[in-house]
Scaffold this active site. Sequence first.
Site, short mmCIF file in Angstrom:
data_model
loop_
_atom_site.label_atom_id
_atom_site.label_comp_id
_atom_site.label_asym_id
_atom_site.label_seq_id
_atom_site.Cartn_x
_atom_site.Cartn_y
_atom_site.Cartn_z
N GLU A 33 -11.22 -5.33 11.04
CA GLU A 33 -10.65 -5.46 9.69
C GLU A 33 -10.94 -6.85 9.13
O GLU A 33 -10.79 -7.86 9.84
CB GLU A 33 -9.14 -5.21 9.77
CG GLU A 33 -8.56 -4.50 8.58
CD GLU A 33 -9.09 -3.08 8.35
OE1 GLU A 33 -10.12 -2.93 7.67
OE2 GLU A 33 -8.45 -2.14 8.85
N HIS A 34 -11.37 -6.88 7.88
CA HIS A 34 -11.74 -8.12 7.18
C HIS A 34 -12.94 -8.83 7.83
O HIS A 34 -13.17 -10.01 7.59
CB HIS A 34 -10.54 -9.08 7.08
CG HIS A 34 -9.52 -8.60 6.08
ND1 HIS A 34 -9.58 -8.95 4.75
CD2 HIS A 34 -8.46 -7.77 6.21
CE1 HIS A 34 -8.57 -8.37 4.11
NE2 HIS A 34 -7.88 -7.64 4.96
N THR A 35 -13.65 -8.10 8.65
CA THR A 35 -14.83 -8.69 9.30
C THR A 35 -16.11 -8.39 8.50
O THR A 35 -17.11 -9.06 8.71
CB THR A 35 -15.00 -8.12 10.72
OG1 THR A 35 -14.81 -6.71 10.66
CG2 THR A 35 -13.99 -8.72 11.67
N SER A 67 -11.39 12.99 -15.55
CA SER A 67 -10.73 12.88 -14.24
C SER A 67 -9.64 13.95 -14.15
O SER A 67 -8.69 13.95 -14.94
CB SER A 67 -10.09 11.49 -14.10
OG SER A 67 -9.06 11.54 -13.13
N GLY A 121 -5.23 2.79 0.76
CA GLY A 121 -6.18 2.08 1.62
C GLY A 121 -7.22 3.00 2.22
O GLY A 121 -7.78 2.72 3.27
N SER A 125 -11.74 4.34 -4.41
CA SER A 125 -12.68 3.74 -5.38
C SER A 125 -14.11 3.75 -4.83
O SER A 125 -15.07 3.93 -5.59
CB SER A 125 -12.25 2.34 -5.79
OG SER A 125 -12.27 1.46 -4.71
N ASP A 169 -16.52 0.09 3.01
CA ASP A 169 -16.00 1.33 2.45
C ASP A 169 -17.11 2.21 1.89
O ASP A 169 -17.16 3.41 2.13
CB ASP A 169 -15.00 1.02 1.32
CG ASP A 169 -13.88 0.09 1.78
OD1 ASP A 169 -13.77 -0.13 3.01
OD2 ASP A 169 -13.14 -0.41 0.93
#
Length: 384
Positions: A33-35, A67, A121, A125, A169
């Site tokens: 994570e966040h890597t 949408s 999470g 998007s 993502d």
Amino acid sequence: MNLDQSVSSIFKSKFAKEPLLVSAPGRINLIGEHTDYNEGFVMPAAVDKQLTFAVASNQTNRFNCFSVNSNTSVSFSTSELQAGGEWHHYLMGVIDGIQKKGLQVGGVDCVFGGDIPGGAGMSSSAALCCGFGFALNQIFKLNLTRLELAKIGQHAEHNFAGVMCGIMDQYASLFGKQDAALLLDCRSLEHEYIPFDFPEIEILLIDTKVKHSLASTAYNDRRAACEEGVRLLQRSRPEIKSLRDIGLSELEFIRHLVHEDIFIKCRFIINEIARTQRAAALLKANDLRGFGKLMFETHRGLSQEYEVSCAESDLLVSIASQFSEDVLGARMMGGGFGGCTINLVKKDAIEKYSQKVREKYVVTFKKEPDFYSTKLMQGVHTLS
Ligand code: GLA
């Protein structure tokens, strides 16, 4: 009628023609994570929550988009692309990214809808950008590769939504594979698939239903802290390009160069990059218990050192740790400040565990969490 059929039938009733159908999944992240924006390793997977798109060229220069989930329509041309936080700004960002590569797209009619919970999470998007980009790529025969589409999705996030995200993502949504996690090297942008096929285990997401409005600001701040760390470390080690290039002992050695808070953030990232590589080895050896222990370690670091967790996620993970026989691993997932925790739970304990979590969560936070069982699925693909 399933999701794909209903998106397709709404499209046909609005535009009276046959669309191209594209499915774009959300993602989970097992560890790492966040890597991604530190050129490290991540281990995401695409899941069976997705957005379905129905898209067709309309021979004009307008994009007429609807949408289903928000029941809103937006129509715009390529001269009206602008930044913002609404769904159509992401689509505009994708069109802009394609144009910046020197390619042309004509107008399309587009209907999309899906079951990826927003703000949980799970990267709705990224699915939005990657599914739309994939559809335009097919319709206008742009010959963009999946990696190029992932980067175009990231361009939309950076320049249109203002979130300085990494590539995880978009990459996961585009490269996902059934029953497999991706071990992605965010420096080389190459991946390998690691089978995740444990019939007795469920990947259970528990949604805190917390959506912090400052999450994107805090995310950008964390990224800036890492970059500041690298900049200062370069004073004595100019060859360091990212936190991927430095080990713990070296970081200790030049600790005096950086502010304590930045040191702690950098140390977490260096540990997390190494942990993800260890986790990959454990998964390949089918040691899911060892793997789960590392997930708990990641959570501790994200919560206490990187400081991107929140009371709700911390409570969920602490309940999980009390179920150590049945819950092999748990941690907050994604950017942080709410969203879901990811839990590896023995299938026969799901009921008991969910019940206990619900009780304790309601007592403390006066609201119910949501539970999503997920399966690892193929990345963005056409349906028609
Ligand atoms: C968000 C970002 C990703 C990644 C994660 C944290 O999901 O979009 O690029 O940085 O947070 O691992």
